[in-house]
Design a protein around this motif. Structure first.
Motif, PDB file in Angstrom:
ATOM      1  N   ASP A  31      21.397 -16.045   6.718  1.00  0.00           N
ATOM      2  CA  ASP A  31      21.050 -16.601   5.410  1.00  0.00           C
ATOM      3  C   ASP A  31      21.440 -15.686   4.250  1.00  0.00           C
ATOM      4  O   ASP A  31      21.322 -16.071   3.095  1.00  0.00           O
ATOM      5  N   THR A  32      21.893 -14.471   4.582  1.00  0.00           N
ATOM      6  CA  THR A  32      22.221 -13.533   3.511  1.00  0.00           C
ATOM      7  C   THR A  32      23.456 -14.010   2.751  1.00  0.00           C
ATOM      8  O   THR A  32      24.497 -14.263   3.364  1.00  0.00           O
ATOM      9  N   ARG A  67      19.182  -4.723   6.034  1.00  0.00           N
ATOM     10  CA  ARG A  67      17.952  -4.619   5.229  1.00  0.00           C
ATOM     11  C   ARG A  67      18.281  -4.496   3.746  1.00  0.00           C
ATOM     12  O   ARG A  67      17.639  -5.108   2.899  1.00  0.00           O
ATOM     13  N   GLU A  70      19.377  -7.885   2.421  1.00  0.00           N
ATOM     14  CA  GLU A  70      18.218  -8.781   2.241  1.00  0.00           C
ATOM     15  C   GLU A  70      17.439  -8.410   0.991  1.00  0.00           C
ATOM     16  O   GLU A  70      16.975  -9.268   0.243  1.00  0.00           O
ATOM     17  N   SER A  71      17.313  -7.106   0.777  1.00  0.00           N
ATOM     18  CA  SER A  71      16.565  -6.660  -0.392  1.00  0.00           C
ATOM     19  C   SER A  71      17.311  -6.998  -1.692  1.00  0.00           C
ATOM     20  O   SER A  71      16.707  -7.408  -2.679  1.00  0.00           O
ATOM     21  N   ALA A  73      19.283  -9.527  -2.123  1.00  0.00           N
ATOM     22  CA  ALA A  73      19.322 -10.974  -2.317  1.00  0.00           C
ATOM     23  C   ALA A  73      17.972 -11.551  -2.732  1.00  0.00           C
ATOM     24  O   ALA A  73      17.891 -12.656  -3.246  1.00  0.00           O
ATOM     25  N   ARG A  74      16.917 -10.764  -2.512  1.00  0.00           N
ATOM     26  CA  ARG A  74      15.573 -11.270  -2.763  1.00  0.00           C
ATOM     27  C   ARG A  74      15.343 -11.520  -4.256  1.00  0.00           C
ATOM     28  O   ARG A  74      15.755 -10.728  -5.086  1.00  0.00           O
ATOM     29  N   VAL A  75      14.698 -12.627  -4.585  1.00  0.00           N
ATOM     30  CA  VAL A  75      14.332 -12.884  -5.983  1.00  0.00           C
ATOM     31  C   VAL A  75      13.188 -11.947  -6.349  1.00  0.00           C
ATOM     32  O   VAL A  75      12.218 -11.829  -5.608  1.00  0.00           O
ATOM     33  N   ARG A  76      13.343 -11.260  -7.466  1.00  0.00           N
ATOM     34  CA  ARG A  76      12.293 -10.342  -7.894  1.00  0.00           C
ATOM     35  C   ARG A  76      11.796 -10.760  -9.266  1.00  0.00           C
ATOM     36  O   ARG A  76      12.562 -11.279 -10.058  1.00  0.00           O
ATOM     37  N   ARG A  78       8.790 -10.065  -6.579  1.00  0.00           N
ATOM     38  CA  ARG A  78       8.413 -10.716  -5.330  1.00  0.00           C
ATOM     39  C   ARG A  78       6.883 -10.687  -5.235  1.00  0.00           C
ATOM     40  O   ARG A  78       6.271  -9.671  -5.561  1.00  0.00           O
ATOM     41  N   ASP A 424       5.316  -9.029   5.088  1.00  0.00           N
ATOM     42  CA  ASP A 424       5.846 -10.094   4.247  1.00  0.00           C
ATOM     43  C   ASP A 424       4.785 -11.187   4.097  1.00  0.00           C
ATOM     44  O   ASP A 424       4.562 -11.921   5.031  1.00  0.00           O
ATOM     45  N   PRO A 425       4.121 -11.323   2.963  1.00  0.00           N
ATOM     46  CA  PRO A 425       4.262 -10.522   1.746  1.00  0.00           C
ATOM     47  C   PRO A 425       3.671  -9.123   1.927  1.00  0.00           C
ATOM     48  O   PRO A 425       2.744  -8.952   2.722  1.00  0.00           O
TER      49      PRO A 425
END
Ligand SMILES: *Cc1c(COP(=O)(O)O)cnc(C)c1O
Length: 464
Positions: A31-32, A67, A70-71, A73-76, A78, A424-425
């Motif tokens: 998914d990345t 990792r 993923e970090s 790509a994460r919406v922040r 978070r 997570d979370p």
């Protein structure tokens, strides 16, 4: 060796190409998005080239880069679970907004609105009109306005009332709030000359009197938001400062920092936080944050005399510091809820501050029981009473009763607090002595499942 990378054994020349590493990352985490995998691969390879690490094999290079991707790509920001007990935690986003406020912001964001349009007349409307009316009603003030944050409100006040002139402040109030907000620096940037009076621990009325001259434009009082003074101390209270201002025909402004519009005195909170009372004491203007004790979105609120507020609204700087439509909608919703006493509990900060230790105890006991029942070897979970500060530069020295779940044994508190951040979370907790504390003042009943799951993951032997 991982065949996907097909590298040779010399650590320097062994580095794969960006393309190969990107492919490996997306194999590992399909998914990345490509941009994140590419950036992570570039950074990982640059780091490996700069500092060759013989222990870095293919597998852990892929794991690290994945990792990182993923970090990236994460919406922040978070979402995290706040188990610190600090209701207004500056690093965790200060006040959580009410659901209704968040929905109002989302609705304003999604479509068109009458932001600056008067639907009745079809003409241009006042962006701040509705909000200013509600705020003035709550404050019992002649006028009110709001801008981006309290630092901006103070800047606008100084620029409007004192540009190029002198502002008198006690040396005991030249505070640093954190996040690089320092009163002397703000004053310099606002183009006013700071006149310091008194000493660090003692300021007397005659210190102000002596400092006032032909160039004095304003007397400013700044709330000592994040520290207390005790011992041989003396400060000039607001009422006395207002008297001095009147005698010399000078405006008096208070930067209250964290202010409420509802009196929380019945709940044991200090009276000084009630902004309308500060205004009634005689200040010409009081400014404070929207996302501290008020419990709304980030904003700077200013209440006071119409002449002062109107001048601030006409200042060209107001345009640079103005609220956006999402914040405006959320703040307007929050003010409407504050005007209706029956709705105060819809505001999470008020709900949380009005809870006594006894309201929190059942949640702590329920969490302790659930954690004890999972019976991890050597881990003990106990509900205990405790005390917690309000945070966010509010009410220094003041603490609320709370209940925590203390975890002792197992991998140890220091290791557990790190592992819980990896959940997570993420769960953000405190450590005291040998105990990891999960403070239930800032956890909701609906958060407990996630906390139990996070502890469970944190206690797996393979937890990273
Ligand atoms: C928090 C605080 C500020 C800054 O407010 P923001 O809304 O974060 O800009 C300014 N003055 C005082 C006294 C404060 O406590």
């Amino acid at each position: 060796m991982d065949p996907r990378l097909q590298v040779n054994p010399d650590p320097r020349r062994a580095l794969p190409s960006v393309d190969r590493l990107v492919r490996a990352i997306r194999d590992e985490a399909p998914d990345t998005p490509r941009w994140a995998a590419t950036e992570a691969a570039r950074r990982q390879l640059a780091a490996a080239r700069a500092e060759p690490d013989p222990s870095l094999n293919d597998a852990n290079m892929i794991a690290k880069a994945t990792r990182l991707a993923e970090s990236l790509a994460r919406v922040r920001p978070r979402p995290v679970l706040n188990a610190t007990g600090v209701v207004l935690h500056t690093n965790l986003g200060r006040a959580p907004m009410a659901d209704g406020a968040a929905e109002a912001a989302a609705a304003a964001a999604r479509g068109y609105s009458d932001l600056e349009f008067d639907v009745a007349s079809g003409r241009r409307g006042d962006r701040l009109g509705g909000l200013a009316t509600k705020l003035a009603l709550l404050a019992g003030s002649e006028a009110a306005m709001a801008c981006n944050n309290n630092a901006a409100a103070l800047m606008l006040t100084l620029d409007t009332l004192a540009r190029g002139r002198e502002v008198v402040v006690s040396r005991g109030e030249l505070v640093e709030i954190g996040g690089s907000f320092r009163v002397p620096d703000i004053m310099e940037r606002a183009g006013v000359r700071l006149v310091e009076v008194g000493t660090t621990n003692r300021t007397h009325p005659h210190d102000y009197e002596r400092a006032i001259g032909p160039d004095t434009a304003l007397l400013l009082k700044v709330h000592r938001s994040n520290f207390e003074q005790s011992g041989f101390v003396r400060e000039v209270d607001l009422a006395t400062l207002v008297g001095i201002g009147r005698r010399h025909d000078l405006p008096v402004v208070e930067d209250l920092g964290s202010g409420t519009l509802v009196d929380l005195g019945d709940h044991g909170l200090p009276a000084e936080a009630h902004a309308p009372s500060r205004l009634r004491t005689g200040a010409d203007l009081v400014c404070f944050s929207g996302d501290k004790l008020l419990g709304g979105p980030q904003a700077g609120l200013a209440i006071g005399r119409a002449e002062v507020v109107d001048a601030m609204r006409r200042n060209p700087l107001a345009r640079a510091l103005r609220l956006d439509k999402m914040t405006l909608a959320a703040l307007d919703w929050t003010l409407a809820a504050l005007l209706d006493e029956a709705r105060h509990d819809e505001i999470p900060v008020l709900r949380s501050l009005r809870q006594g230790g006894g309201d929190i105890e059942p949640r702590a006991r329920a969490l302790a029981d659930r954690l004890a029942a999972t019976s991890h070897a050597g881990l003990r979970a106990e509900a205990e009473p405790d005390r917690t500060p309000v945070g966010g530069g509010s009410l220094p020295g003041f603490e609320l009763d709370t209940w925590v779940v203390a975890l002792r044994g197992g991998p140890g508190a220091a290791s557990l607090v790190d592992r819980l951040r990896g959940a997570d979370p993420p769960v953000i907790a405190r450590v005291r002595d040998d105990a990891l504390l999960l403070d239930c003042r800032t956890l909701r009943d609906e958060d407990l499942d996630a906390v139990v799951a996070a502890v469970d993951v944190a206690l797996q032997p393979a937890a990273r």
